[in-house]
Motif scaffolding. Structure first.
Motif, mmCIF file in Angstrom:
data_model
loop_
_atom_site.group_PDB
_atom_site.id
_atom_site.type_symbol
_atom_site.label_atom_id
_atom_site.label_comp_id
_atom_site.label_asym_id
_atom_site.label_seq_id
_atom_site.Cartn_x
_atom_site.Cartn_y
_atom_site.Cartn_z
ATOM 1 N N UNK A 1 -6.494 -32.242 77.256
ATOM 2 C CA UNK A 1 -5.478 -33.268 77.031
ATOM 3 C C UNK A 1 -4.491 -33.344 78.196
ATOM 4 N N UNK A 2 -4.209 -32.189 78.810
ATOM 5 C CA UNK A 2 -3.275 -32.139 79.939
ATOM 6 C C UNK A 2 -3.967 -32.404 81.273
ATOM 7 N N UNK A 3 -5.249 -32.750 81.220
ATOM 8 C CA UNK A 3 -6.030 -33.008 82.433
ATOM 9 C C UNK A 3 -6.062 -31.793 83.366
ATOM 10 N N UNK A 4 -6.157 -30.632 82.767
ATOM 11 C CA UNK A 4 -6.208 -29.403 83.561
ATOM 12 C C UNK A 4 -7.553 -29.279 84.264
ATOM 13 N N UNK A 5 -7.520 -28.590 85.391
ATOM 14 C CA UNK A 5 -8.761 -28.230 86.080
ATOM 15 C C UNK A 5 -9.160 -26.845 85.587
ATOM 16 N N UNK B 1 -7.226 -25.756 92.941
ATOM 17 C CA UNK B 1 -5.951 -25.858 92.237
ATOM 18 C C UNK B 1 -5.341 -27.257 92.341
ATOM 19 N N UNK B 2 -4.606 -27.643 91.294
ATOM 20 C CA UNK B 2 -3.858 -28.898 91.307
ATOM 21 C C UNK B 2 -2.876 -28.894 92.468
ATOM 22 N N UNK B 3 -2.159 -27.783 92.620
ATOM 23 C CA UNK B 3 -1.241 -27.576 93.742
ATOM 24 C C UNK B 3 -1.688 -26.319 94.465
ATOM 25 N N UNK B 4 -1.968 -26.423 95.731
ATOM 26 C CA UNK B 4 -2.454 -25.285 96.515
ATOM 27 C C UNK B 4 -1.284 -24.382 96.872
ATOM 28 N N UNK B 5 -1.237 -23.216 96.238
ATOM 29 C CA UNK B 5 -0.134 -22.281 96.463
ATOM 30 C C UNK B 5 -0.067 -21.846 97.912
ATOM 31 N N UNK B 6 -1.198 -21.528 98.488
ATOM 32 C CA UNK B 6 -1.217 -21.039 99.866
ATOM 33 C C UNK B 6 -0.697 -22.100 100.835
ATOM 34 N N UNK B 7 -0.996 -23.374 100.549
ATOM 35 C CA UNK B 7 -0.531 -24.442 101.437
ATOM 36 C C UNK B 7 0.982 -24.575 101.389
ATOM 37 N N UNK B 8 1.586 -24.216 100.246
ATOM 38 C CA UNK B 8 3.044 -24.330 100.108
ATOM 39 C C UNK B 8 3.783 -23.231 100.869
ATOM 40 N N UNK B 9 3.063 -22.177 101.225
ATOM 41 C CA UNK B 9 3.731 -21.044 101.878
ATOM 42 C C UNK B 9 4.325 -21.431 103.229
ATOM 43 N N UNK C 1 -0.959 -28.642 85.387
ATOM 44 C CA UNK C 1 0.409 -29.064 85.677
ATOM 45 C C UNK C 1 0.885 -29.955 84.535
ATOM 46 N N UNK C 2 2.156 -29.770 84.126
ATOM 47 C CA UNK C 2 2.694 -30.569 83.026
ATOM 48 C C UNK C 2 4.162 -30.841 83.257
ATOM 49 N N UNK C 3 4.595 -32.017 82.850
ATOM 50 C CA UNK C 3 6.020 -32.334 82.898
ATOM 51 C C UNK C 3 6.686 -31.767 81.646
ATOM 52 N N UNK C 4 7.983 -31.564 81.736
ATOM 53 C CA UNK C 4 8.724 -31.063 80.581
ATOM 54 C C UNK C 4 8.559 -32.030 79.396
ATOM 55 N N UNK C 5 8.669 -33.342 79.668
ATOM 56 C CA UNK C 5 8.603 -34.330 78.599
ATOM 57 C C UNK C 5 7.262 -34.285 77.880
#
Length: 471
Positions: free
Chosen positions: A291-295, A308-316, A269-273
């Motif tokens: 550098x982006x602290x990716x998993x 995942x950083x953000x669980x896609x299935x949980x967002x459903x 996950x990354x911010x635009x900035x």
């Protein structure tokens, strides 16, 4: 052979640089259509036939000697008969002209109606695009997710890379979450090079080391993640996205159980900035992810999963997701081809012809909800460059489409042309294709058969009326 292997490796190593060197190929302007119609073709109806002239019927007058022998009386009889024929022919001519002008007027009216209908359809479609654009700018979650799914699906990748994406937009956080299907490990060639052994007069292959394959696969995964984040932020029309999250999964089978699994190998996950500070052409993709602290899976080749950083299935449960164009996998057993979107139809046609053996598929949407494509048939005898034009029509495809296909074939020096349609073609089109010799016509019933034969799909084509009989 060795050069082919090296070309594949070069292509895989340049995934990120190629992606950052191109602007996203999707814009609202590119989604819109323009009214393109052929000039009115009157056929021969705009050419009146010559009117009959009296000199074509008048008998030859007798000479002086002929008059002495009664020629004058015969001449009067012949002239009277000729006059009657002449007047009869003039009457026929007048009737023929009236009929010609009537048919010309009918042809013109039909042409004007077609132009009007085409313009109205284009206007309706472009209005929907404008509404789609307004929905995106207003932050509508479904519209934003759909737009970026189209953007990512339009990005070209090497052979063997699936185009399967799902996207969710979280408006309160201005975050786009993308779930992407990664290529399998087999995308890395197992052979390093080939060498000729003179003593045996044979060619041996030299295997690539397992370590190199694992390292190269890890770089492919890293490049894909960074490239997709770049494409999201670059395609963003009005900084709708402030945060982009990428989850990369691979569909495979568990080596221990043989059961299908889909582990997540990378989540970033990354911010635009923060992302804007990266110089993507000069960095190491694997180091950048750290550098982006990716998993990142410590052993992606061995399918070691990460959470995942953000669980896609949980967002459903909170948001509606928009799925990309793995059309064949998502179609039910009686999907109606006429109700597909142009993009869905394009992907179905690509899947069909790839299942039939076509390679190097390149497409562009045509102006009439169809597909124009260039593919390669690798058959050593009958193969070569093939031009494919697919028409998602509910009415007959005119002969002008078949002639246009012939023109494109000539321009690209293609060995074969295929026109595939959900409707039908007329006798003139079939006769033209027969005379040409290198054009194949595939109509609605054969389309359904091919989908069943090669894709296992029992599709429906809900034409407003049955195609006319060929007899």
């Amino acid at each position: 052979m060795t050069s082919d292997l090296q070309s594949v490796i070069t292509e895989l190593e340049s995934l990120l640089t190629v992606g950052t060197g191109r602007r996203p190929g999707l814009s609202f302007a590119s989604l819109k259509r323009t009214v393109e119609v052929h000039p009115f073709d009157p056929g021969d109806l705009d050419k009146p036939t010559p009117a009959p002239r009296w000199d074509q019927f008048a008998p030859r007058p007798p000479g002086a000697f002929g008059r002495l022998l009664g020629g004058a009386a015969r001449y009067e009889q012949e002239e009277a008969a000729a006059r009657q024929k002449y007047e009869h022919r003039r009457t026929q001519y007048a009737a023929t002209e009236v009929d010609r002008l009537r048919r010309l007027d009918m042809r013109r009216n039909a042409y004007d109606q077609k132009v009007s209908e085409t313009a109205a359809e284009v206007q309706r479609y472009n209005t929907e695009v404008e509404e789609f654009e307004r929905d995106i700018y207003s932050g509508d979650s479904d519209a934003v997710a759909q737009f970026f799914t189209l953007v990512l699906d339009a990005s070209p990748y090497p052979d063997g890379f699936p185009h399967q994406t799902r996207a969710i937009y979280r408006p309160e956080a201005k975050e786009l979450v993308v779930e992407y299907e990664l290529p399998a490990q087999t995308v890395i060639p197992s052979k390093r090079h080939y060498r000729y052994v003179q003593t045996r007069d044979e060619i041996d292959s030299v295997e690539r080391s397992i370590k190199e394959i694992k390292d190269r696969y890890a770089r492919v995964v890293a490049q894909l993640a960074l490239r997709m984040l770049h494409e999201v932020f670059t395609a963003d029309p009005e900084t709708i996205i402030e945060v982009a999250t990428f989850n990369g999964h691979v569909s495979t089978k568990d080596r221990a159980t043989g059961q299908p699994i889909r582990p997540c190998l990378i989540s970033v996950s990354a911010t635009r900035e923060r992302f804007s500070t990266l110089v993507l052409t000069d960095l190491d993709p694997v180091a950048c992810l750290k550098h982006l602290n990716a998993l990142v899976s410590p052993h992606p080749y061995d399918l070691e999963a990460v959470r995942p950083v953000v669980d896609f299935e949980a967002l459903l449960s909170q948001y509606k997701f928009v799925e990309g164009m793995d059309v064949v996998a998502s179609m039910d057993s009686r999907s109606d081809l006429l109700k597909m979107t142009p993009t869905e139809f394009e992907h179905l046609v690509r899947h069909l012809f790839e299942a039939m053996g076509m390679k190097s598929w390149v497409t562009q949407a045509s102006k009439d909800d169809g597909v124009d494509a260039v593919a390669v048939n690798e058959d050593p005898v009958f193969g070569g460059l093939c031009i494919i034009q697919a028409k998602r029509y509910s009415k007959a495809v005119g002969i002008e489409s078949v002639r246009a296909l012939a023109g494109v074939m000539e321009d690209k020096h293609a060995t074969k042309g295929i026109l595939i349609t959900t409707s039908w073609v007329g006798k003139d089109s079939r006769d033209f294709a027969t005379r040409h010799g290198r054009i194949q016509l595939i109509e609605c019933e054969e389309v359904k058969y091919l989908c069943k034969e090669h894709l296992g799909l029992d599709v429906l084509i809900s034409l407003p009326k049955p195609p006319p009989s060929r007899h």
